[in-house]
Design an enzyme around this catalytic site. Sequence first.
Site, PDB file in Angstrom:
ATOM      1  N   SER A  78      -5.014  -9.822   6.297  1.00  4.82           N
ATOM      2  CA  SER A  78      -4.539  -7.850   6.517  1.00  4.82           C
ATOM      3  C   SER A  78      -3.864  -8.341   8.560  1.00  4.82           C
ATOM      4  CB  SER A  78      -5.465  -7.477   6.614  1.00  4.82           C
ATOM      5  OG  SER A  78      -5.115  -6.288   7.436  1.00  4.82           O
ATOM      6  N   ARG A  88      -0.207   3.967  17.240  1.00  8.44           N
ATOM      7  CA  ARG A  88      -1.289   4.471  16.541  1.00  8.44           C
ATOM      8  C   ARG A  88      -0.842   5.826  17.001  1.00  8.44           C
ATOM      9  NH1 ARG A  88       0.022   1.178  13.761  1.00  8.44           N
ATOM     10  NH2 ARG A  88      -1.894   0.128  12.399  1.00  8.44           N
ATOM     11  N   ASP A 146      -8.037   2.875  11.946  1.00  8.88           N
ATOM     12  CA  ASP A 146      -6.661   3.224  12.346  1.00  8.88           C
ATOM     13  C   ASP A 146      -6.239   5.119  11.501  1.00  8.88           C
ATOM     14  OD1 ASP A 146      -5.199   1.605  13.962  1.00  8.88           O
ATOM     15  OD2 ASP A 146      -4.549   0.071  12.045  1.00  8.88           O
ATOM     16  N   ASP A 160       0.679  -1.410  -0.060  1.00  4.74           N
ATOM     17  CA  ASP A 160      -0.547   0.158   0.009  1.00  4.74           C
ATOM     18  C   ASP A 160       0.969   1.497  -0.095  1.00  4.74           C
ATOM     19  OD1 ASP A 160      -1.647  -1.868   0.461  1.00  4.74           O
ATOM     20  OD2 ASP A 160      -3.076  -1.370   2.326  1.00  4.74           O
TER      21      ASP A 160
END
Lengths: 404, 404, 404, 404
Positions: free
Chosen positions: A180, A99, A128, A18
């Site tokens: 994932s 995060r 996220d 990505d």
Amino acid sequence: MSKVNVNKVVVAYSGGLDTSVIIPWLKENYDCEVVAFVADVGQGEEELQGIEEKAKASGASSCYIADLKEEMVADYIFPTLKTGACYEGKYLLGTSMARPIIAKAQVEVARKVGADALCHGCTGKGNDQIRFEGAFAALAPDLHVIAPWREWDLVSREECLDYLAERNIPCTASLTKIYSRDANAWHISTEGGVLEETWNAPNDDCWAWTVSPEQAPDQAETVTIKVENGEVTEVNGEKLTPYDALVNLNEKGVKHGIGRIDIVENRLVGMKSRGCYETPGGTIIMEALRAVEQLVLDKAAFEFREELGIKASHLVYDGRWFTPLCRSILAASDELAKDVNGEVVIKLYKGQATVIQKRSDNSLYSEEFATFGEDEVYDQSHAGGFIRLYSLSSRIRALNELKK
Amino acid sequence: MSKVNVNKVVVAYSGGLDTSVIIPWLKENYDCEVVAFVADVGQGEEELQGIEEKAKASGASSCYIADLKEEMVADYIFPTLKTGACYEGKYLLGTSMARPIIAKAQVEVARKVGADALCHGCTGKGNDQIRFEGAFAALAPDLHVIAPWREWDLVSREECLDYLAERNIPCTASLTKIYSRDANAWHISTEGGVLEETWNAPNDDCWAWTVSPEQAPDQAETVTIKVENGEVTEVNGEKLTPYDALVNLNEKGVKHGIGRIDIVENRLVGMKSRGCYETPGGTIIMEALRAVEQLVLDKAAFEFREELGIKASHLVYDGRWFTPLCRSILAASDELAKDVNGEVVIKLYKGQATVIQKRSDNSLYSEEFATFGEDEVYDQSHAGGFIRLYSLSSRIRALNELKK
Amino acid sequence: MSKVNVNKVVVAYSGGLDTSVIIPWLKENYDCEVVAFVADVGQGEEELQGIEEKAKASGASSCYIADLKEEMVADYIFPTLKTGACYEGKYLLGTSMARPIIAKAQVEVARKVGADALCHGCTGKGNDQIRFEGAFAALAPDLHVIAPWREWDLVSREECLDYLAERNIPCTASLTKIYSRDANAWHISTEGGVLEETWNAPNDDCWAWTVSPEQAPDQAETVTIKVENGEVTEVNGEKLTPYDALVNLNEKGVKHGIGRIDIVENRLVGMKSRGCYETPGGTIIMEALRAVEQLVLDKAAFEFREELGIKASHLVYDGRWFTPLCRSILAASDELAKDVNGEVVIKLYKGQATVIQKRSDNSLYSEEFATFGEDEVYDQSHAGGFIRLYSLSSRIRALNELKK
Amino acid sequence: MSKVNVNKVVVAYSGGLDTSVIIPWLKENYDCEVVAFVADVGQGEEELQGIEEKAKASGASSCYIADLKEEMVADYIFPTLKTGACYEGKYLLGTSMARPIIAKAQVEVARKVGADALCHGCTGKGNDQIRFEGAFAALAPDLHVIAPWREWDLVSREECLDYLAERNIPCTASLTKIYSRDANAWHISTEGGVLEETWNAPNDDCWAWTVSPEQAPDQAETVTIKVENGEVTEVNGEKLTPYDALVNLNEKGVKHGIGRIDIVENRLVGMKSRGCYETPGGTIIMEALRAVEQLVLDKAAFEFREELGIKASHLVYDGRWFTPLCRSILAASDELAKDVNGEVVIKLYKGQATVIQKRSDNSLYSEEFATFGEDEVYDQSHAGGFIRLYSLSSRIRALNELKK
């Protein structure tokens, strides 16, 4: 939505498919310089190997790598653990806690390089994106935010690979990827594939780090953990930094199949998702902290700590780390943690971490008080008065009823 | 405190040493008729065998035995489970939930026989005295309460045995008893002995019902549980009453070493105690209910259910069952439980009950929404607006800071 | 209960009838030296005048007077106000907040003079006994506590006066006293007399400080208050200490009939009582703080502050000031108060304090965002996405229902 | 966003400028039939006069008017009042409580006429859009939602008036309107104009219903209110329906200047706004209910009711009426309200509603217990035991500290 004007953007870069696409996409669509930022949060050497070169090959003008491992454990994970946060009763918040520190370090790079925009590679359906952008809003409200997954038309791995191939950007990503995954020092998460149907049990290959309880050693192992101010400071008598303590306990947990969970959770965006999470060392640490709390927190303090845990679990999950409310909650739990000192012995066996011994200089437990004999501090006759007053409003209410 | 005038007292009688002493002691000290009341809450045949004769041999004028098993599970345990109550994060409230129904049935006997007093055999240091007397205050505020352990001078088993021997009352109780235990259909608790020092690990003989994980079968077993309105209605496809479902799951749990906990807890009377609890079937049921909730409760509802669980855990533990607050909490959780319908498959293996499959017609999880492709209901572009507003106050606050 | 051995006791002495009796009673019943301790918490000169002589005339070996006024406002009242605590929605905790600081100063005197016991003059039906003894338990668990009202046989003012007369101890107390009152810088409370029947309206003489709204000036007055970190620092442009600010605002409040409340409240001991409280300056301060909070706290922070207020109201009322839980709550509210800076104008008129103007550098309010035109920060199209995700779980649930 | 296909839309029509524009705009932009729906929630005759004709003149194919006044008070307002909800400590939720019932009735009309879309005239910056669409999501997830203010380009009253003029649609709206107002039986809100700057005090013309305290009668008036199950059933001895009771009390409140508030509040969309609200009768009712609660709720129940009030205030404000969580909260408060029966006398004087007398058959207050003499139920010696156990954990903790 017309595109904003951007000169230089810092992208949170992982080296995966990505974010490898994002770099050229940003340059083409925003006509701007792209700086890659890589956060080392303990996701493992494999992901970090050669990542600077990869970023540049994708078109980044430069690549900053920040080692956030110790800071993440000390300043994000440990404070969260003091609250007892466990999202929806199960999830130890592995991705959520990483995060804010990544976003914060990314903003620091943006300031350093004079960027006017920030970019992340999160999809438009997950949590996220909110965690990144929540941090950005609090730390850099003046910078633009670009979320390519909510903008572009690429919808499959195949299209992403084609996008790179067309531009001659090398990429080793495979065409198919069943699951994932997201990993850091604290945990690894697995979503997708067979897990998308809740009536399917997880496959063996849903689990990335830990052995299954069946494959774990037939012989239990014990580990001794020292806790100071609600933080792990020693493992088996060895003084360790927060990160090193976690790594040490991860190894033990992985070996004994500790810390697997499989849940359906409520995402902040209003939908549910199903994931398998492995938090081997973290699960052991949580057991250790809760056990010391059992010794040192009084009833009312314990209840409040449980409430703080629920609140913190949502705040951290929802990406509200850098808010006055989160700071307030953490101040409260930090205060309670001042008493949380002690030592526990935990038995690891086939998927379970069980505290079997515990002690603390702050322990409110006293053999003398709890047993049935007489003592100085507790006079059994006190109980009669206590109960009488404790149930007085019930008595008055019931007497009212009798009178009717 | 001068003794009150009592004509007829109903004593909660277990057949054990304490309550066997209480009967003659009441007669001698209060010069009153003593009626024994025995509650069958699933503590087992052994304790109930010949109990009527035993009560009369101790001097009771009559003995009433009430089978409360189904009512206890249906009207006390199941409602509590809907709240998710788990005291101090671990204890499934086995003893706590049984006390109100015993007290209520005892009051009913007192009304029937025209008694003017109620008596229990709880010590002055524990929670049970409060649970009994809290119920008495709410249900029979006009009746006297006698708590011999807070009145008499007997302080050891030896003195109790001597007391009976002097009066030629037969008793099979042994002079020494290492552990103090309490059992009902839901659980068995063990206190005392080696457990009085928190740095001691529990001995094998601390556990009364369950095998150790080590001795549990090497082969996992799965069980399918159907949940309707937050209550277990079927096990492995067989429709069962609440009590029968519990018995069925207890057998499975015992075999696989499920439901052992070892905690130090805050008693309501201000001290801590340490206990080992075994709740084999209950632990399986809790996992089942929580898993269905994962599917059907939205984020805000789930958070409130967690808060209700904390509140209910304290109310039930503290003997506040028959209070307006408890009724209010139960009304709230009952409302949420209306959606809690579904089916789960649980794997039992060496001490762990793990939900591996789950489904519900009320599931808010949808593979279609959660995965990354396009869908009708969720438009990824919505997320941009959501995040912007969600983090708006952070942004405004941060912009203020920038201006300073 | 056999009396404990005591050599020297420090008694919290007010100069009133009760504590005047306590001094000789202690000497006679405990055969000990009695040290009087007087706390100046702003109850007024009248009560303090000649109090040392009075104490000695009653038999005290010495008398310590501590001026706690500034400390009480700064370290007990202001921190409590930051939580927003208002007991059962009405009571501003005037008596409750004073007790911990008095008890703490009393313990300090006990340490200084080497006393082995502490004594207070609170009755056995009220909250104050718990507040004193709760503080003593936390600060001086090694000292004995004597609560004469729970020990002696005196049950009326007449008997107390006779007790003193028999011993030739001078006392100016009158035989009848309609109301029971407690005053400090923050408030005055009135109980008893006509108030004992809840269907009676308070008489004019139930109110000790404030004029009635009817008698208040027909002309409104405004006052400007500056708030920094959740604390009042200036009144009408004048920098004032916490205590002086309170005194200043008390004067204004008294004149305008501000801060009267008349409530039935739940005492901690399980019964209800009815009281009239006057908190003139305090009521103005509360309005000021809440108004600044309106400007600076975001929605989630505001909600948590409200929850903290409820919790703190019970902790303070219940005498739990010196507990880990209270410290934790105060740490949380202190954190939130860091943003609570600003200025308000309050109109005082016939019993009401109404904020009519407010501003803050930390204000999250922005005319630009709130009005209907376009702006940089808020794009109305964002709302569509926000609502869609915000209500997504409702939508999914309703779609499920449609399918059934 | 491409426009959806719509055949027939039901629009919530008020007769004001905005919704008058919406009708032709919908027809032109969606090429669909437009049905007007008017909710009578007590906004007043003036607004409703000739509204059907007006709707048709604007292009509506038909116009449905629903009288929701009694239902709104009985099924939306009264249940909310039982929770004690008061948003951010001040706002009595007048607009918030009306939205769900309007939306529900609108959906009913949509089902009746076979519409495939719903439309409201709320702006993109406010809360009402979320309240409408939150209800639509829960009640009609299959219908499209159109929010013209988030779609069209009209940004001023002038443009709206021009839009109508161009189409020869008659409209009596004036070009300038200082304040934005919303009224129903419960309240009227005023925003905009001078209020947009928080440092401005409200003008006299900010208040639409009530006289100012200064202009209120110099003579106080009392009103007697009977409360049953937490609901007002009689005013001054007259049995009244919920709506009639509200109308009656509104008249009294308006006359005495009761129920004005001026606050800055957090909107759900992340910004703050400032509004003046008048809730004359509602303020009197709230005082009445809270006063009866003072008599009948025990300490723990009262505290929980306060917590429910906070939660409900956010749920109702945020448009979450038709959610499982809201139903759960209301079930909890409804349970507590079963005891809330009694009578209060309230004095109305220059802006204040003050309860001066109160009584209840369920009152837990007892003069006998609360005063200082002896009684049957409360033995002062009980307090010693109570306090000892109540503060036991503090004592143990402090003893630990002494040992260190």
